[in-house]
Enzyme design. Structure first.
Site, PDB file in Angstrom:
ATOM      1  N   ASP A   1      -3.004   2.286  -5.908  1.00 42.93           N
ATOM      2  CA  ASP A   1      -1.844   2.298  -5.016  1.00 42.93           C
ATOM      3  C   ASP A   1      -1.787   1.084  -4.096  1.00 42.93           C
ATOM      4  O   ASP A   1      -1.157   1.127  -3.057  1.00 42.93           O
ATOM      5  CB  ASP A   1      -1.867   3.580  -4.173  1.00 42.93           C
ATOM      6  CG  ASP A   1      -2.914   3.528  -3.088  1.00 42.93           C
ATOM      7  OD1 ASP A   1      -3.997   2.967  -3.337  1.00 42.93           O
ATOM      8  OD2 ASP A   1      -2.638   4.029  -1.988  1.00 42.93           O
ATOM      9  N   GLU A   2      -2.429   0.008  -4.504  1.00 37.07           N
ATOM     10  CA  GLU A   2      -2.547  -1.121  -3.593  1.00 37.07           C
ATOM     11  C   GLU A   2      -2.553  -2.420  -4.379  1.00 37.07           C
ATOM     12  O   GLU A   2      -3.204  -2.500  -5.424  1.00 37.07           O
ATOM     13  CB  GLU A   2      -3.912  -1.023  -2.904  1.00 37.07           C
ATOM     14  CG  GLU A   2      -3.899  -1.028  -1.418  1.00 37.07           C
ATOM     15  CD  GLU A   2      -5.328  -1.044  -0.909  1.00 37.07           C
ATOM     16  OE1 GLU A   2      -5.806  -2.121  -0.552  1.00 37.07           O
ATOM     17  OE2 GLU A   2      -5.953   0.028  -0.908  1.00 37.07           O
TER      18      GLU A   2
ATOM     19  N   ASP B   1       0.851  -1.184   0.000  1.00 37.40           N
ATOM     20  CA  ASP B   1       0.000   0.000   0.000  1.00 37.40           C
ATOM     21  C   ASP B   1       0.891   1.241   0.000  1.00 37.40           C
ATOM     22  O   ASP B   1       1.702   1.421   0.910  1.00 37.40           O
ATOM     23  CB  ASP B   1      -0.891  -0.037   1.253  1.00 37.40           C
ATOM     24  CG  ASP B   1      -1.910   1.076   1.251  1.00 37.40           C
ATOM     25  OD1 ASP B   1      -2.183   1.633   0.177  1.00 37.40           O
ATOM     26  OD2 ASP B   1      -2.414   1.397   2.344  1.00 37.40           O
TER      27      ASP B   1
HETATM   28 MG   LIG Z   1      -2.516   3.949   0.184  1.00 37.72          MG
END
Ligand SMILES: [Mg+2]
Length: 358
Positions: A105-106, A10
Site C-alpha cells: 500500500d505504499e 500511502d
Molecule cells: Mg498505509
C-alpha cells in the site's frame, strides 16, 4: 542541479479500509484485521474508528478486544489485498514509469521529468489521489517533496486523505515539530534511546552533532543527521524487486531459547524460506533474525553468510548460532522470524543466461 520532485503515496488503513469498503455493515465501526485472540493473533491493520480506542498495528488481538469490546475482528484476506495493490501500482505506472513500491500500500514516485515546477507536481498528486479513488474506492495520502525522506514524512502528516507539500524552504519547520519516532530510520529502540536523552522532536534532534549520532547509532546516525537537514540522495528505484522476504512463527506457548520446539520451528522456517528462494531461482547471503519475547519486547539481528546459498541446512545452522548470541538469558520466546535480505542468482543460472544470449 535540477530539483527532484518526489511523491510518496500511502493508502489509508489499507486492509481495514478494503474490509469496510466490501462489507457495508463494517463501515464506521472500530475494526481490526487480525487472526483471532484464541490463535494469539496480532493486529495487522485497524480502522480509524479502532485507533480512537488506542488500538494500533502489532498489538495482540486479545489486548485490542479488551480495549474495545465491540471491536470487529476480521481475519486477513491477503489475496484480496494483493489484488487491490496490483491495481494501485498499475494506476501509478500510468503516471510515471519511475515507481518504487515499498509495500502493498505504499510507493515512491519520481515525477521530476513530468513536472517542471511544484504547482504541476501538486496537480499531479491530486489527480493521482482522484484516480486511485475512482479505481479502488479507497483513499490515500500523498506527500510531495524534493527527496524520499521528506516525501514520506509529508504523506503521514495529514492522514487520512491528505495531500502535504514540504518545500525546499519550509522543510526545517516540519522537521522541528515532528516527533523523532516519525522519522524514517528511527524505530522503537532508537526512539527509546533518544527519549532517555530527553530528545522528543526534530528540533531537539537537530542539536546533536553528527559524531554523537554516529556514536549512538553508527552508520544510521549519519543518515539521520543528513536526512533531517534535507539531504537524502536515495533514488526512486523502479527496478526494485521485493528486497526481502521471510517467514515468522508464533508459538502456541512461549518457549525457551534452548528447546526442541524452537529448533524445530527454526528448521521449518528456514525450509520454507529456502523453498521460496529456490522457486525464484535465488540465493541469499544477508539474513535477519527476529525474536519477540513473551513480554513483547523485540530484538533483531542482521547477519551475513560466507557465501550466497539456498541450502536450508546452512541457513539453519548459522541462524541457530546467531540466536544463541542474541538470547543469552532465560527469557521466554513468543515468536521468531527469519528473513532473507538480498538475492543473488546462483552462478550456474548466470552462466546459463549468458549461454542463452549466445
Ligand atoms: Mg498505509
Amino acid at each position: 542541479m535540477a530539483t527532484n520532485r518526489i511523491l510518496h503515496l500511502d493508502m489509508d488503513a489499507f486492509y481495514a479500509s478494503i474490509e469496510q469498503r466490501d462489507q457495508p455493515r463494517y463501515r464506521g465501526k472500530p475494526l481490526i484485521v487480525a487472526r483471532p485472540a484464541a490463535e494469539r493473533g496480532v493486529v495487522s491493520a485497524c480502522s480509524y474508528q479502532a485507533r480512537a480506542f488506542g488500538i494500533h498495528a502489532g498489538m495482540p488481538t486479545a489486548v485490542a478486544v479488551r480495549k474495545c469490546p465491540t471491536l470487529v475482528v476480521v481475519p486477513p484476506n491477503l489475496d484480496l489485498y494483493k489484488d487491490v495493490s496490483r491495481t494501485i501500482m498499475s494506476v501509478l505506472r500510468q503516471f510515471t514509469k519511475r515507481v518504487e513500491p515499498l509495500a502493498f500500500d505504499e510507493a515512491y514516485l519520481d515525477v521530476s521529468d513530468r513536472c517542471p515546477d511544484w504547482t504541476s507536481a501538486l496537480e499531479l498528486a491530486s489527480t493521482l489521489k482522484q484516480t486511485i479513488f475512482e479505481w479502488t474506492n479507497l483513499t490515500c495520502s500523498v506527500g510531495v517533496s524534493f527527496n524520499k525522506f521528506l516525501a514520506k514524512l509529508a504523506s503521514c502528516y495529514q492522514k487520512p486523505d491528505g495531500l502535504t507539500f514540504i518545500s525546499p524552504t519550509n522543510f526545517p519547520l516540519f522537521i522541528e515539530q515532528t516527533p523523532v519516532t516519525k522519522f524514517y530510520g528511527i524505530g522503537d529502540v532508537t526512539g527509546n534511546t533518544l527519549r532517555q536523552m530527553g530528545i522528543f522532536t526534530g528540533k531537539e534532534l537537530m542539536r546533536l552533532d553528527e559524531a554523537t549520532l554516529v556514536r549512538l547509532f553508527r552508520k544510521r546516525g549519519s543518515v539521520i543527521y543528513q536526512c533531517i537537514r534535507g539531504i537524502d540522495e536515495r533514488k526512486v528505484d523502479n527496478n526494485r524487486q521485493s528486497k526481502s522476504y521471510g517467514k515468522e512463527y508464533t508459538f502456541a506457548q512461549d518457549v525457551n531459547a534452548r528447546s526442541d520446539e524452537l529448533d524445530e520451528a527454526l528448521r521449518n522456517l528456514t525450509i520454507l524460506l529456502c523453498d521460496r528462494l529456490t522457486q525464484n531461482g535465488h540465493q541469499t547471503q544477508r539474513l535477519l533474525l527476529k525474536v519477540r519475547f513473551a513480554d513483547f519486547n523485540e530484538t533483531s539481528k542482521r547477519f551475513t553468510l560466507e557465501q550466497p546459498t539456498d541450502y536450508a541446512s546452512v541457513i539453519e545452522e548459522t541462524t541457530k548460532l546467531v540466536l544463541q548470541r542474541v538470547v543469552r538469558d532465560s527469557r521466554k520466546i513468543r515468536r521468531i522470524g527469519v528473513y532473507a535480505l538480498d538475492f543473488a542468482l546462483p552462478l550456474s543460472l548466470n552462466t546459463n543466461s549468458q549461454l542463452s544470449l549466445l
